[in-house]
Design an enzyme around this catalytic site. Structure first.
Site, PDB file in Angstrom:
ATOM      1  N   HIS A 119     -13.741  18.841  20.582  1.00 40.01           N
ATOM      2  CA  HIS A 119     -13.939  18.916  22.029  1.00 40.01           C
ATOM      3  C   HIS A 119     -14.552  17.644  22.607  1.00 40.01           C
ATOM      4  CE1 HIS A 119     -17.433  21.248  20.150  1.00 40.01           C
ATOM      5  NE2 HIS A 119     -17.870  20.034  20.366  1.00 40.01           N
ATOM      6  N   TYR A 206     -20.637   5.009  13.621  1.00 37.22           N
ATOM      7  CA  TYR A 206     -19.308   4.527  13.232  1.00 37.22           C
ATOM      8  C   TYR A 206     -19.177   3.019  13.373  1.00 37.22           C
ATOM      9  CZ  TYR A 206     -18.520   9.453  14.164  1.00 37.22           C
ATOM     10  OH  TYR A 206     -18.628  10.820  14.191  1.00 37.22           O
TER      11      TYR A 206
END
Length: 436
Positions: A119, A206
């Protein structure tokens, strides 16, 4: 309770026999976390000894890679049962992280029709609509593409008017809340020219630039909520939520006894996909599937997250999307780690696993190869109960650890908070309720 309260023509059954549950199933939804919070605690604790400070640690980073090693054998067990006892052409809807690794394994090795669902795109779009002053997120039209947790809003229109980088930066910097909570995302927006879907804390994991040193971590995060960068934030939140659920279960039953308001339907993809497949009512969403040319400048075998449309013919992806070069380069770093991690999990190859962890962007920014080799040995030994494919490698890993010479430290991280008690959570909820 929900079925009863809303007088729905639905039959609910429960079983701990997986094959019985899957028999004849046309749709299977997975939310599995193999090893639970016990293994997850090691995903955070052990890398901290080597200076790797994770906020979530469930997608890549050292924690996410080991999470994938635990999940993938179980995902393949699911797929075996789906192939053998589920309905022909059954669709496997994976909500479990690490999203790309689980979906990659299910498609390439499980040989099951699989789509990964998240989501992040919806939440990012809601943020953008809010800062631009839209009355509703529906006023925002966008193309968002990349890989899970590294998807990028590469095209934005508000009521048909194109929105450029400068306008979006100014809107975020002027927002009284997001300007403080999303400092890292705003910095990436300024440098890359496009906004990332992922939360401030998760995005920081990341990239090799924002969590490499403690002083850098505290510079870019916000401690108003775990999702903005707190060390081990999601582990703390998950632990508190588990404890709250176990203690306050009657409240959940009470909430489930209230009638559902159809106008307040969730924007989670799963029910919309099922509705589209069953009724031919077209649904547009963002789905994790094998690339196969959908994104022109990412590898064919990668699991990408990109726009698609669902009707009775299935999920049809919008092909021919090209990411900005910086976005593609950032995605490629993670894809290479994901590919090695999946292959290591399938083969039980501890040497390939170590190489996957070594190539993780954040791990590579913080740790030396010696440290990575020892850390992976330590994680595999600690989590051996959930890593059957590495059983043959555990004795040698223990032997190496007995002679380990790489120094470690007991470190809580740059921004760690303690798990709150049920009493503290009750007091906080009461104060919020009283405030408004």
């Amino acid at each position: 309770r929900i079925v009863e309260a809303n007088k729905l023509p639905t039959k609910v059954t429960a079983t701990t026999n997986r094959r019985e549950a899957l028999e004849g199933a046309r749709y299977i939804i997975s939310c599995v976390r193999v090893g639970g919070l016990e293994a997850y605690a090691d995903d955070i604790r052990i890398p901290l000894k080597y200076g790797i400070d994770q906020c979530v640690g469930d997608t890549i980073c050292a924690g996410g890679i080991l999470y994938g090693q635990r999940n993938i054998p179980v995902i393949l067990d699911f797929c075996k049962d789906i192939r053998e006892v589920a309905a022909t052409g059954a669709k496997f809807l994976n909500y479990a992280n690490p999203m790309a690794m689980n979906t990659w394994a299910a498609i390439e090795y499980g040989k099951v029709d699989t789509v990964g669902l998240c989501h992040g795109v919806q939440h990012g779009a809601e943020q953008i609509a809010e800062v631009l002053g839209a009355k509703s997120p529906r006023e925002l039209d966008y193309v968002c593409s990349g890989i899970n947790h590294q998807t990028w809003f590469i095209e934005l229109k508000l009521n048909g008017r194109p929105i450029g980088k400068d306008e979006l930066v100014a809107a975020f910097e002027a927002h009284p809340v997001y300007s403080k909570q999303e400092k890292l995302r705003i910095d990436v927006l300024k440098r890359f020219g496009v906004y990332s879907t992922e939360s401030n804390g998760h995005l920081s994991e990341y990239l090799p630039w924002y969590r490499k040193r403690p002083d850098e971590i505290t510079r870019w995060i916000d401690m108003s909520d775990w999702i903005h960068g707190e060390t081990g934030g999601y582990l703390r939140y998950s632990t508190e939520t588990r404890n709250w659920f176990e203690t306050e279960y009657p409240q959940f039953l009470e909430a489930a006894s209230k009638p559902i308001d159809p106008s307040k339907r969730s924007n989670e993809h799963a029910s919309h996909i099922l509705e589209a497949l069953e009724t031919n009512r077209v649904y547009r969403g963002h789905f994790n599937v094998r690339n196969n040319g959908v994104i022109t400048n990412l590898p064919q075998d990668a699991i990408i997250e990109s726009p698609g449309f669902v009707d009775r013919f299935g999920i049809n992806m919008a092909a021919g999307i090209t990411l900005p070069e910086a976005c593609a380069a950032t995605c490629m770093a993670s894809i290479n780690v994901q590919r090695m991690s999946v292959h290591a999990a399938i083969a039980g190859d501890i040497d390939l696993l170590k190489l996957a962890v070594l190539h993780d962007p954040l791990v590579g920014a913080v740790s030396t190869p010696e440290e990575v080799w020892q850390m992976v040995d330590e994680m595999v030994v600690a989590e051996a109960a959930w890593l059957p494919q590495y059983a043959h490698a555990v004795p040698a890993a223990k032997e190496r650890l007995s002679k380990a010479h790489v120094k470690t430290r007991e470190w809580a991280g740059a921004a760690r908070r303690n798990v709150r008690s049920i009493e503290e959570l009750r007091a906080e909820k009461a104060a919020l309720k009283q405030a408004g």
